[in-house]
Design an enzyme around this catalytic site. Structure first.
Site, PDB file in Angstrom:
ATOM      1  N   ARG A 102     -11.740 -47.394 -57.543  1.00  0.00           N
ATOM      2  CA  ARG A 102     -12.465 -47.186 -56.279  1.00  0.00           C
ATOM      3  C   ARG A 102     -13.389 -46.000 -56.496  1.00  0.00           C
ATOM      4  O   ARG A 102     -12.917 -44.882 -56.761  1.00  0.00           O
ATOM      5  CB  ARG A 102     -11.480 -46.926 -55.131  1.00  0.00           C
ATOM      6  N   HIS A 129     -17.256 -54.470 -51.673  1.00  0.00           N
ATOM      7  CA  HIS A 129     -15.794 -54.441 -51.523  1.00  0.00           C
ATOM      8  C   HIS A 129     -15.258 -55.870 -51.710  1.00  0.00           C
ATOM      9  O   HIS A 129     -14.806 -56.512 -50.771  1.00  0.00           O
ATOM     10  CB  HIS A 129     -15.433 -53.893 -50.142  1.00  0.00           C
ATOM     11  N   GLN A 132     -11.507 -57.002 -50.657  1.00  0.00           N
ATOM     12  CA  GLN A 132     -11.329 -57.186 -49.212  1.00  0.00           C
ATOM     13  C   GLN A 132     -11.997 -58.491 -48.765  1.00  0.00           C
ATOM     14  O   GLN A 132     -11.409 -59.270 -48.015  1.00  0.00           O
ATOM     15  CB  GLN A 132     -11.939 -56.008 -48.457  1.00  0.00           C
ATOM     16  N   ASP A 224     -16.816 -53.277 -39.094  1.00  0.00           N
ATOM     17  CA  ASP A 224     -16.294 -52.240 -39.987  1.00  0.00           C
ATOM     18  C   ASP A 224     -16.788 -50.903 -39.444  1.00  0.00           C
ATOM     19  O   ASP A 224     -17.645 -50.849 -38.543  1.00  0.00           O
ATOM     20  CB  ASP A 224     -16.800 -52.500 -41.421  1.00  0.00           C
ATOM     21  N   CYS A 264     -11.759 -54.755 -41.607  1.00  0.00           N
ATOM     22  CA  CYS A 264     -11.077 -54.473 -42.878  1.00  0.00           C
ATOM     23  C   CYS A 264     -10.122 -53.293 -42.763  1.00  0.00           C
ATOM     24  O   CYS A 264      -9.246 -53.140 -43.601  1.00  0.00           O
ATOM     25  CB  CYS A 264     -12.103 -54.233 -43.967  1.00  0.00           C
ATOM     26  N   ARG A 292      -4.286 -58.775 -48.327  1.00  0.00           N
ATOM     27  CA  ARG A 292      -4.768 -58.048 -49.511  1.00  0.00           C
ATOM     28  C   ARG A 292      -3.755 -58.212 -50.644  1.00  0.00           C
ATOM     29  O   ARG A 292      -4.127 -58.407 -51.798  1.00  0.00           O
ATOM     30  CB  ARG A 292      -4.950 -56.548 -49.194  1.00  0.00           C
TER      31      ARG A 292
HETATM   32  N1   CP Z   1      -9.609 -51.978 -46.232  1.00  0.00           N
HETATM   33  C1   CP Z   1      -9.374 -51.068 -47.192  1.00  0.00           C
HETATM   34  O1   CP Z   1      -9.869 -51.163 -48.321  1.00  0.00           O
HETATM   35  O2   CP Z   1      -8.515 -50.087 -46.830  1.00  0.00           O
HETATM   36  P1   CP Z   1      -8.212 -48.732 -47.649  1.00  0.00           P
HETATM   37  O3   CP Z   1      -9.492 -47.940 -47.663  1.00  0.00           O
HETATM   38  O4   CP Z   1      -7.129 -48.066 -46.890  1.00  0.00           O
HETATM   39  O5   CP Z   1      -7.809 -49.116 -49.035  1.00  0.00           O
HETATM   40  N1  NVA Z   2     -17.152 -49.486 -45.362  1.00  0.00           N
HETATM   41  C1  NVA Z   2     -15.909 -48.763 -45.463  1.00  0.00           C
HETATM   42  C2  NVA Z   2     -14.806 -49.663 -45.901  1.00  0.00           C
HETATM   43  C3  NVA Z   2     -13.456 -49.030 -45.975  1.00  0.00           C
HETATM   44  C4  NVA Z   2     -12.396 -49.951 -46.459  1.00  0.00           C
HETATM   45  C5  NVA Z   2     -16.072 -47.595 -46.424  1.00  0.00           C
HETATM   46  O1  NVA Z   2     -16.703 -47.766 -47.465  1.00  0.00           O
HETATM   47  O2  NVA Z   2     -15.595 -46.499 -46.116  1.00  0.00           O
END
Ligand code: CP
Ligand code: NVA
Length: 305
Positions: A102, A129, A132, A224, A264, A292
């Site tokens: 990530r 992402h 997700q 989101d 999400c 997930r």
């Molecule tokens: N939806 C999602 O990716 O959640 P986290 O940021 O908690 O991993």
């Molecule tokens: N768009 C959000 C998604 C989190 C799972 C972010 O990048 O923070």
């Protein structure tokens, strides 16, 4: 060796098979447990940003499949700072059979993949992402029994989540209608990449300013956060511009009666979604979170077995 970084690098058929495998693994798990097909294998999890779902679902997924996951937080390995991204990739490839990362900059996950000799999974970047989005396709499929021909309305920021959902929708023949203020529309490059994936004639990617135009006739309403990780400095401007894009009771009443509401998570209740909608009968947000686990098990098995 295959990576899971960008849904545009996968074929619609391969993604369909991933959903089938996820359903199989979910059924197997519910019937008493998964076979330990990843016995002795290790997933290295590199996190440059916080996480609840991604971190826990990947770790639990590896455990259920007989393997192990190692968490490497932002202060541990200093990706690209203490050590070059290429060297981190080379070193982790000597210990682990897969890497999930990530990151902020999307090129950091592609750079990891370029130098790793094990599969790399994108656990969210500033641009995409995919884990997700594919988990969400599983949730939508469970709900409607199909994906093609559905209308998915995405309301709010044209962010990483919106990009991956648009790509998935195009792959599976679902109409994708985004509503966002002019400045927060999808990046033009992402629109072009998603549209190129459209697998059936007639499926298009709509971009609206008016949220009601996107939601009308929708089977799925998705939202989101308005401030993604790394954008905290833009909070005031974003909250002001996106306020008319709240998914609330009035907006969802414009969609089809059977429409489901998705997010999400993490949710900012009272901003992009109201409590009433998030906890209401049309919401599937916790089914999404649970899925997930199952969809990512399919990714892990597909890439690491
Ligand atoms: N939806 C999602 O990716 O959640 P986290 O940021 O908690 O991993
Ligand atoms: N768009 C959000 C998604 C989190 C799972 C972010 O990048 O923070």
């Amino acid at each position: 060796m295959q990576d899971f970084i960008d849904l545009s690098a996968w074929s619609g058929e391969a993604l369909r098979q991933l959903i089938e495998l996820a359903i199989h693994l979910k059924t197997e798990w519910q019937a008493g447990g998964n076979r330990p097909v990843l016995h002795g294998k290790v997933l290295a999890m590199v996190f440059q940003k916080p996480s609840l779902r991604t971190r826990v679902s990947f770790e639990v997924g590896m455990l259920h499949l007989g393997g192990h996951a190692i968490m490497l937080g932002p202060n541990e390995i200093g990706l690209g700072q203490r050590e070059s991204i290429a060297d981190v990739a080379r070193v982790l490839s000597g210990y682990a059979q897969g890497i999930m990362a990530r990151v902020f900059d999307h090129t950091h996950v592609t750079e990891l993949a370029a130098h790793a000799t094990v599969p790399v999974i994108n656990g969210l970047s500033d641009d995409q992402h995919p884990c997700q989005a594919m988990s969400d396709m599983l949730t939508i499929y469970e709900h409607f029994g199909r994906l093609d021909g559905l209308r998915i309305a995405y309301i709010g920021d044209g962010n990483n989540m919106a990009v991956s959902l648009a790509q998935a929708a195009m792959h599976f023949g679902a109409q994708f209608a985004l509503a966002a203020p002019e400045v927060y529309q999808l990046p033009a490059q992402a629109v072009a990449a998603a549209v190129a994936l459209a697998n059936s004639t007639g499926v298009t990617l709509e971009q609206h300013i008016d949220p009601e135009a996107a939601v009308r006739g929708a089977d799925v309403i998705y939202t989101d956060t308005w401030v993604s990780m790394g954008q905290e400095g833009e909070s005031a401007a974003r909250l002001a511009a996106l306020r008319p894009y709240q998914v609330n009771e009035r907006l969802i009443s414009q969609a089809r009666r059977h429409a489901i509401v998705m997010h999400c998570l993490p949710a900012h209740r009272g901003q992009e979604i109201t409590d009433g909608v998030a906890d209401g009968p049309q919401s599937v947000i916790f089914q999404q979170a649970a899925n997930r686990l199952h969809l990512q098990k399919a990714i892990l098995v597909q890439l690491m077995r």
